[in-house]
Write a protein that holds these residues in place. Structure first.
Motif, PDB file in Angstrom:
ATOM      1  N   THR A  60      -0.655   8.650   1.730  1.00 27.95           N
ATOM      2  CA  THR A  60      -2.082   8.169   2.092  1.00 27.95           C
ATOM      3  C   THR A  60      -2.197   7.538   0.669  1.00 27.95           C
ATOM      4  N   SER A  61      -1.821   7.243  -0.299  1.00 31.88           N
ATOM      5  CA  SER A  61      -1.683   5.979  -1.373  1.00 31.88           C
ATOM      6  C   SER A  61      -0.951   5.088  -0.686  1.00 31.88           C
ATOM      7  N   GLY A 200      -3.600  -8.056   8.315  1.00 31.82           N
ATOM      8  CA  GLY A 200      -3.413 -10.082   8.955  1.00 31.82           C
ATOM      9  C   GLY A 200      -4.456 -10.260   7.808  1.00 31.82           C
ATOM     10  N   LYS A 201      -4.681  -9.205   7.113  1.00 28.34           N
ATOM     11  CA  LYS A 201      -6.499  -9.779   6.622  1.00 28.34           C
ATOM     12  C   LYS A 201      -6.260  -9.499   4.542  1.00 28.34           C
ATOM     13  N   VAL A 202      -6.476 -10.869   3.437  1.00 29.81           N
ATOM     14  CA  VAL A 202      -6.362 -10.878   2.560  1.00 29.81           C
ATOM     15  C   VAL A 202      -7.073  -9.791   2.030  1.00 29.81           C
ATOM     16  N   ARG A 203      -7.099  -8.112   1.792  1.00 27.20           N
ATOM     17  CA  ARG A 203      -7.937  -7.852   1.045  1.00 27.20           C
ATOM     18  C   ARG A 203      -8.440  -7.551  -0.551  1.00 27.20           C
ATOM     19  N   MET A 204      -7.301  -8.305  -1.278  1.00 23.60           N
ATOM     20  CA  MET A 204      -7.449  -8.543  -2.879  1.00 23.60           C
ATOM     21  C   MET A 204      -6.345  -9.118  -3.034  1.00 23.60           C
ATOM     22  N   ILE A 205      -6.902 -10.232  -4.455  1.00 23.19           N
ATOM     23  CA  ILE A 205      -5.931 -11.403  -5.005  1.00 23.19           C
ATOM     24  C   ILE A 205      -5.670 -10.926  -5.902  1.00 23.19           C
ATOM     25  N   SER A 206      -4.438 -11.530  -6.223  1.00 22.91           N
ATOM     26  CA  SER A 206      -4.038 -11.185  -8.220  1.00 22.91           C
ATOM     27  C   SER A 206      -3.358 -12.504  -8.301  1.00 22.91           C
ATOM     28  N   VAL A 207      -3.656 -13.146  -9.268  1.00 25.34           N
ATOM     29  CA  VAL A 207      -3.434 -13.775 -10.502  1.00 25.34           C
ATOM     30  C   VAL A 207      -2.519 -14.012 -11.562  1.00 25.34           C
ATOM     31  N   ASP A 208      -1.218 -14.170 -11.492  1.00 23.39           N
ATOM     32  CA  ASP A 208      -0.072 -14.081 -12.660  1.00 23.39           C
ATOM     33  C   ASP A 208      -0.230 -15.184 -13.296  1.00 23.39           C
ATOM     34  N   TYR A 272       1.550  -4.923   6.462  1.00 22.48           N
ATOM     35  CA  TYR A 272       1.255  -5.106   4.685  1.00 22.48           C
ATOM     36  C   TYR A 272       2.160  -6.227   4.463  1.00 22.48           C
ATOM     37  N   VAL A 273       1.893  -7.379   3.822  1.00 13.48           N
ATOM     38  CA  VAL A 273       2.774  -8.652   3.054  1.00 13.48           C
ATOM     39  C   VAL A 273       1.602  -8.792   1.961  1.00 13.48           C
ATOM     40  N   ARG A 274       2.446  -9.550   1.011  1.00 14.09           N
ATOM     41  CA  ARG A 274       1.793 -10.153  -0.065  1.00 14.09           C
ATOM     42  C   ARG A 274       2.484 -12.319   0.224  1.00 14.09           C
ATOM     43  N   VAL A 275       1.764 -12.936   0.516  1.00  9.41           N
ATOM     44  CA  VAL A 275       1.842 -14.229   0.346  1.00  9.41           C
ATOM     45  C   VAL A 275       1.477 -14.851  -1.139  1.00  9.41           C
ATOM     46  N   ASP A 276       2.200 -15.398  -2.011  1.00  9.58           N
ATOM     47  CA  ASP A 276       2.481 -16.076  -3.215  1.00  9.58           C
ATOM     48  C   ASP A 276       2.065 -17.398  -2.901  1.00  9.58           C
ATOM     49  N   ASP A 306      -5.669   3.830  -6.204  1.00  4.87           N
ATOM     50  CA  ASP A 306      -4.058   3.825  -5.110  1.00  4.87           C
ATOM     51  C   ASP A 306      -4.552   4.612  -3.263  1.00  4.87           C
ATOM     52  N   ILE A 307      -5.765   5.366  -3.869  1.00  6.16           N
ATOM     53  CA  ILE A 307      -5.815   6.155  -2.077  1.00  6.16           C
ATOM     54  C   ILE A 307      -7.228   5.433  -1.673  1.00  6.16           C
ATOM     55  N   ASN A 308      -8.021   4.755  -2.597  1.00  6.70           N
ATOM     56  CA  ASN A 308      -8.785   3.851  -2.067  1.00  6.70           C
ATOM     57  C   ASN A 308      -7.992   2.976  -0.667  1.00  6.70           C
ATOM     58  N   LEU A 309      -6.960   2.285  -1.335  1.00  9.10           N
ATOM     59  CA  LEU A 309      -6.202   1.176  -0.684  1.00  9.10           C
ATOM     60  C   LEU A 309      -5.369   1.271   0.072  1.00  9.10           C
ATOM     61  N   GLY A 310      -4.672   2.436  -0.213  1.00  6.87           N
ATOM     62  CA  GLY A 310      -4.604   2.900   0.796  1.00  6.87           C
ATOM     63  C   GLY A 310      -4.190   3.596   1.748  1.00  6.87           C
ATOM     64  N   GLN A 311      -5.754   4.246   2.025  1.00  4.85           N
ATOM     65  CA  GLN A 311      -6.865   4.558   3.354  1.00  4.85           C
ATOM     66  C   GLN A 311      -6.648   3.458   4.113  1.00  4.85           C
ATOM     67  N   GLU A 312      -7.624   1.727   3.356  1.00  2.88           N
ATOM     68  CA  GLU A 312      -7.377   0.757   4.094  1.00  2.88           C
ATOM     69  C   GLU A 312      -6.377   0.504   5.534  1.00  2.88           C
ATOM     70  N   LEU A 313      -5.189   0.168   4.735  1.00  3.70           N
ATOM     71  CA  LEU A 313      -4.344   0.235   5.569  1.00  3.70           C
ATOM     72  C   LEU A 313      -3.688   0.943   6.580  1.00  3.70           C
ATOM     73  N   LYS A 314      -3.315   0.612   7.456  1.00  3.74           N
ATOM     74  CA  LYS A 314      -3.311   1.408   9.342  1.00  3.74           C
ATOM     75  C   LYS A 314      -1.933   0.704   9.587  1.00  3.74           C
ATOM     76  N   PHE A 315      -0.873   1.424   9.590  1.00  6.41           N
ATOM     77  CA  PHE A 315       0.043   1.548  10.605  1.00  6.41           C
ATOM     78  C   PHE A 315       0.070   0.707  12.115  1.00  6.41           C
ATOM     79  N   ILE A 316       0.232  -0.582  12.144  1.00  9.91           N
ATOM     80  CA  ILE A 316      -0.187  -1.078  13.785  1.00  9.91           C
ATOM     81  C   ILE A 316       1.138  -1.647  14.438  1.00  9.91           C
TER      82      ILE A 316
END
Length: 323
Positions: A60-61, A200-208, A272-276, A306-316
């Motif tokens: 779930t998470s 396939g859609k950007v959900r969030m962006i982290s800046v390092d 799910y993928v992270r593109v830098d 962790d749960i909220n974001l997990g609910q948004e991600l689907k296995f397709i």
């Protein structure tokens, strides 16, 4: 003095005891890395990092779903995208080569790392098959090339799959890649923008910022550059705390919309993928593609996110993968 304190004192003061314990510990990790199944490995590492049992039957998470993908979403394209050399051709095909960091040299033979084969400008040397191991060279005439060659000889012998069980690294032919060192107008290394894509859609962006330092930070935004109310942090270099978000806002980067568009183009084949990306005054460069951020075993805080974001991600897409 209690038993624990006595044992710690003996360990740190009696050299043979310390040596024996280190040997035992290394043997335990060798057995752990080489004999556990991928599933058991994931469960063990998750429990260590997260503090609770991994649920793979009905994840779930977001961290749980990343671990599920790690075990079940395995295609040849994952290997290509994880290969820091082969991915260049994939990126060129998907979005064009104008976003690639200039490639200066590549080889599978560390003995070819010599000043004669390398340019006068600053550059970065890295391997294509793992998530660590690099050398930044500002002046090749002041570099200990014997030491560099020894370093990359050892790195080429490693298989990052063994230590991580991230399948996409398992079959990458090891190679050394030399790229131009990117820097801003003040000579500083650029900030690292990481676009986390769900279906396939950007959900969030982290800046390092200040990567590989004791003040490394990671601040989170949505696609409208609104600060997000959670952290997803790693340990900093030298165990100097964690890469928590900064306590102040960061300026919206130039070409943000372009980075979002390109990230979604590269993410369209995955759940799910992270593109830098690196962004230098609006000029953007592709960094890498990552499938399992922090191995899916770093807490997202507050935990409900962790749960909220997990609910948004689907296995397709992953339902079509072949293990």
């Amino acid at each position: 003095m209690n038993t624990e304190k006595i044992l710690k004192k003996v360990y740190h003061s009696v050299r043979p005891v310390k040596y024996i314990f280190r040997k035992i510990n290394r043997f335990k990790w060798w057995c752990f890395e080489n004999f556990l199944s991928d599933k058991a490995f994931a469960q063990k590492k998750f429990k260590t990092g997260m503090g609770y049992k991994l649920n793979l039957e009905s994840p779930t998470s977001l961290n749980e779903k990343i671990n599920w993908l790690m075990l079940h979403d395995r295609t040849p394209l994952h290997t290509i995208c994880a290969d820091k050399y082969a991915v260049r051709a994939h990126v060129t095909k998907k979005i064009g080569d104008e976003y690639l960091v200039p490639l200066l040299f590549h080889t599978d033979d560390p003995s070819r790392l010599t000043p004669e084969n390398l340019p006068e400008i600053p550059f970065i040397i890295k391997t294509n098959h793992n998530s660590a191991g690099l050398e930044i060279v500002y002046d090749k005439q002041k570099t200990n090339w014997s030491k560099v060659r020894d370093k990359f000889t050892q790195l080429l012998k490693q298989n990052y799959f063994t230590a991580s069980r991230q399948w996409q690294y398992k079959n990458i032919p090891p190679r050394i890649v030399v790229e131009k060192l990117l820097s801003d107008n003040h000579g500083n290394l650029p900030e690292d923008y990481k676009f986390h894509c769900f279906n396939g859609k950007v959900r969030m962006i982290s800046v390092d910022k200040d990567r590989n330092t004791n003040i490394h930070s990671r601040t989170w935004h949505d696609i409208n550059w609104i600060r997000q109310p959670f952290s997803w942090s790693n340990k900093r270099k030298n165990n100097a705390g964690y890469t928590d978000p900064l306590d102040h806002d960061l300026p919206k980067p130039k070409s943000l919309e372009k980075m979002i568009t390109l990230s979604e183009k590269l993410a369209e084949d995955f759940d799910y993928v992270r593109v830098d990306w690196y962004n230098i005054e609006g000029k953007i460069y592709f960094g890498e593609i990552t499938f399992h951020h922090s191995g899916g075993r770093c807490p997202i805080l507050p935990k409900e996110w962790d749960i909220n974001l997990g609910q948004e991600l689907k296995f397709i897409k992953s339902s079509q993968s072949k293990i």
